[in-house]
Design a protein around this motif. Sequence first.
Motif, PDB file in Angstrom:
ATOM      1  N   PRO A 165       1.015  -1.170   0.132  1.00  0.00           N
ATOM      2  CA  PRO A 165       0.118   0.217   0.100  1.00  0.00           C
ATOM      3  C   PRO A 165       0.968   1.271  -0.057  1.00  0.00           C
ATOM      4  O   PRO A 165       1.937   1.211   0.485  1.00  0.00           O
ATOM      5  N   ALA A 166       0.319   2.310  -0.694  1.00  0.00           N
ATOM      6  CA  ALA A 166       1.186   3.520  -0.670  1.00  0.00           C
ATOM      7  C   ALA A 166       1.344   3.980   0.716  1.00  0.00           C
ATOM      8  O   ALA A 166       2.533   4.481   0.860  1.00  0.00           O
ATOM      9  N   GLU A 167       0.787   3.985   1.478  1.00  0.00           N
ATOM     10  CA  GLU A 167       0.909   4.318   3.084  1.00  0.00           C
ATOM     11  C   GLU A 167       1.614   3.391   3.875  1.00  0.00           C
ATOM     12  O   GLU A 167       1.755   3.637   5.072  1.00  0.00           O
ATOM     13  N   GLY A 168       1.994   2.268   3.312  1.00  0.00           N
ATOM     14  CA  GLY A 168       2.774   1.236   4.092  1.00  0.00           C
ATOM     15  C   GLY A 168       1.957  -0.025   4.388  1.00  0.00           C
ATOM     16  O   GLY A 168       0.967   0.094   4.511  1.00  0.00           O
ATOM     17  N   MET A 169       2.486  -1.239   4.764  1.00  0.00           N
ATOM     18  CA  MET A 169       1.785  -2.316   5.004  1.00  0.00           C
ATOM     19  C   MET A 169       0.644  -2.282   6.092  1.00  0.00           C
ATOM     20  O   MET A 169      -0.283  -2.864   6.233  1.00  0.00           O
ATOM     21  N   GLN A 170       1.003  -1.395   7.170  1.00  0.00           N
ATOM     22  CA  GLN A 170       0.187  -1.317   8.216  1.00  0.00           C
ATOM     23  C   GLN A 170      -1.510  -0.853   7.914  1.00  0.00           C
ATOM     24  O   GLN A 170      -2.305  -0.910   8.659  1.00  0.00           O
ATOM     25  N   ALA A 171      -1.273  -0.214   6.486  1.00  0.00           N
ATOM     26  CA  ALA A 171      -2.669   0.214   5.959  1.00  0.00           C
ATOM     27  C   ALA A 171      -3.640  -1.132   5.853  1.00  0.00           C
ATOM     28  O   ALA A 171      -4.959  -0.804   5.842  1.00  0.00           O
ATOM     29  N   ILE A 172      -3.009  -2.218   5.890  1.00  0.00           N
ATOM     30  CA  ILE A 172      -3.982  -3.390   5.744  1.00  0.00           C
ATOM     31  C   ILE A 172      -4.535  -3.390   7.017  1.00  0.00           C
ATOM     32  O   ILE A 172      -6.033  -3.573   6.926  1.00  0.00           O
ATOM     33  N   PRO A 173      -3.881  -3.881   7.888  1.00  0.00           N
ATOM     34  CA  PRO A 173      -4.755  -3.989   9.202  1.00  0.00           C
ATOM     35  C   PRO A 173      -5.540  -2.857   9.694  1.00  0.00           C
ATOM     36  O   PRO A 173      -6.605  -2.877  10.363  1.00  0.00           O
ATOM     37  N   GLU A 174      -5.384  -1.665   9.197  1.00  0.00           N
ATOM     38  CA  GLU A 174      -5.957  -0.477   9.655  1.00  0.00           C
ATOM     39  C   GLU A 174      -7.478  -0.415   8.756  1.00  0.00           C
ATOM     40  O   GLU A 174      -8.120   0.188   9.332  1.00  0.00           O
ATOM     41  N   GLN A 175      -7.247  -1.010   7.666  1.00  0.00           N
ATOM     42  CA  GLN A 175      -8.353  -1.060   6.801  1.00  0.00           C
ATOM     43  C   GLN A 175      -9.289  -2.095   7.594  1.00  0.00           C
ATOM     44  O   GLN A 175     -10.792  -1.758   7.818  1.00  0.00           O
ATOM     45  N   LEU A 176      -8.675  -3.132   7.907  1.00  0.00           N
ATOM     46  CA  LEU A 176      -9.610  -4.152   8.699  1.00  0.00           C
ATOM     47  C   LEU A 176     -10.189  -3.927   9.736  1.00  0.00           C
ATOM     48  O   LEU A 176     -11.323  -4.030  10.227  1.00  0.00           O
ATOM     49  N   ALA A 177      -9.382  -2.963  10.592  1.00  0.00           N
ATOM     50  CA  ALA A 177      -9.841  -2.277  11.956  1.00  0.00           C
ATOM     51  C   ALA A 177     -11.131  -1.534  11.694  1.00  0.00           C
ATOM     52  O   ALA A 177     -12.076  -1.586  12.524  1.00  0.00           O
TER      53      ALA A 177
END
Length: 425
Positions: A198-210
Amino acid sequence: MQDESVVVVGAGLAGLVTARRLAAADIDVTVYERRDEVGGRVRTERRGGYRLDRGFQVLFTAYPMVKAELDLDALDLRTFKPGATIARPGKRSVLSDPLRDPGALLSSVKNDEVSTTDKLRTLALRQHVTGQREDETFTGRDQSIRDYLKEWGFSRQYVENFVAPFYGGITLDRSLSTSKHVFEYTFRALSEGSIAVPAEGMQAIPEQLAGNAREAGAEIRLGEPVESIVDDGDGVTVTTGSETVAADAVVVATDPKRATELTEVEAIPTEARSCVTQHYRLPAGDAPDTGKRLLLNAGDESPNTIVNMTAVAPEYAPGDVDLLNATFLGEQVLDASAEELERRTRETLEGWYPDQSFDELERIETHRIPFAQFDQPPGVHETLPDTRAAGGRVYLAGDYTQWSSIQGAMRSGRNAAEALVIDLF
């Protein structure tokens, strides 16, 4: 079902998928996470305009659970080119997938690191794995990746120059002693999709899930560690750092070590694969031109791979610098000094690009990750616990119930939610 309540312990990928699916079933869900952020092992340090993923992690877009749980457009993905660049002192050569990367056909055909026979066998292997059903991959006879490739007839040169560093990056096991099931599953995903961040870094994945879990009705409490779980047969009592709560069931979605402590399920794997990642900056334009591909170290093992992250995702660094990432494998590098690892990276780059200067390469951060994956030798997947292994009203969700991957983590969350709804509601 709002009279029913479930506690989820851990806000990694598995716990967040569990929470969303339970909340969508109209169940009262509370997630407790000991850290002040979601993500578990999928996290990004964001500071000074940099996106520093903890460990070199990428998203396989062809994973079924990625398609089911994530809005890929909203993640604004930045995609790597297929294949990789095989690098050794004084020499670099591209090996790509001609079916998905026609522009690299000529360079791949001319690549003398890999024989024509091995290239043809790779195409045959691709046809084999893409012809399998997903549920077939982790069944049947198992063996190491190295033995599997030998059985297919691949040459030692191909295995050592390409597969060992490339799959060393995926399995954190350059020796290729990992289960061939992992190889087949990921090879299929690479054949059918892309790898991206993701453009904002891999942590964007769990942030979307949250965000999805909260939108479905789940509550997520950060900075709240769970200390103990008691199952009395009719429900569970969960003690956190600040309160004691009663619930109808609990899903333990923590790291393997903590899950073992909370549930006493001995089948949870705790043998680890380790790595160290270092992040560096160079003045804009001074970084090597990698063509959005991984650089595989065919000369030695340290570092295993180097990646120009800004070539793939310019958002990972401020506009006046390029961001590089080097990954070192094994427990032994956990104790190596940051200065020593930086020296190895600089010397490796100077060997690969003798006409360029790397005097201005500057280390930004070092991430030491003792437990990056659980070890996956042949046969391990038959011994993993399932989501009901703890018994009673305690359930497990974690990649250690499936296989070590983003796919495994998210699939385990779905399995836990489905099992809980069937059993209790």
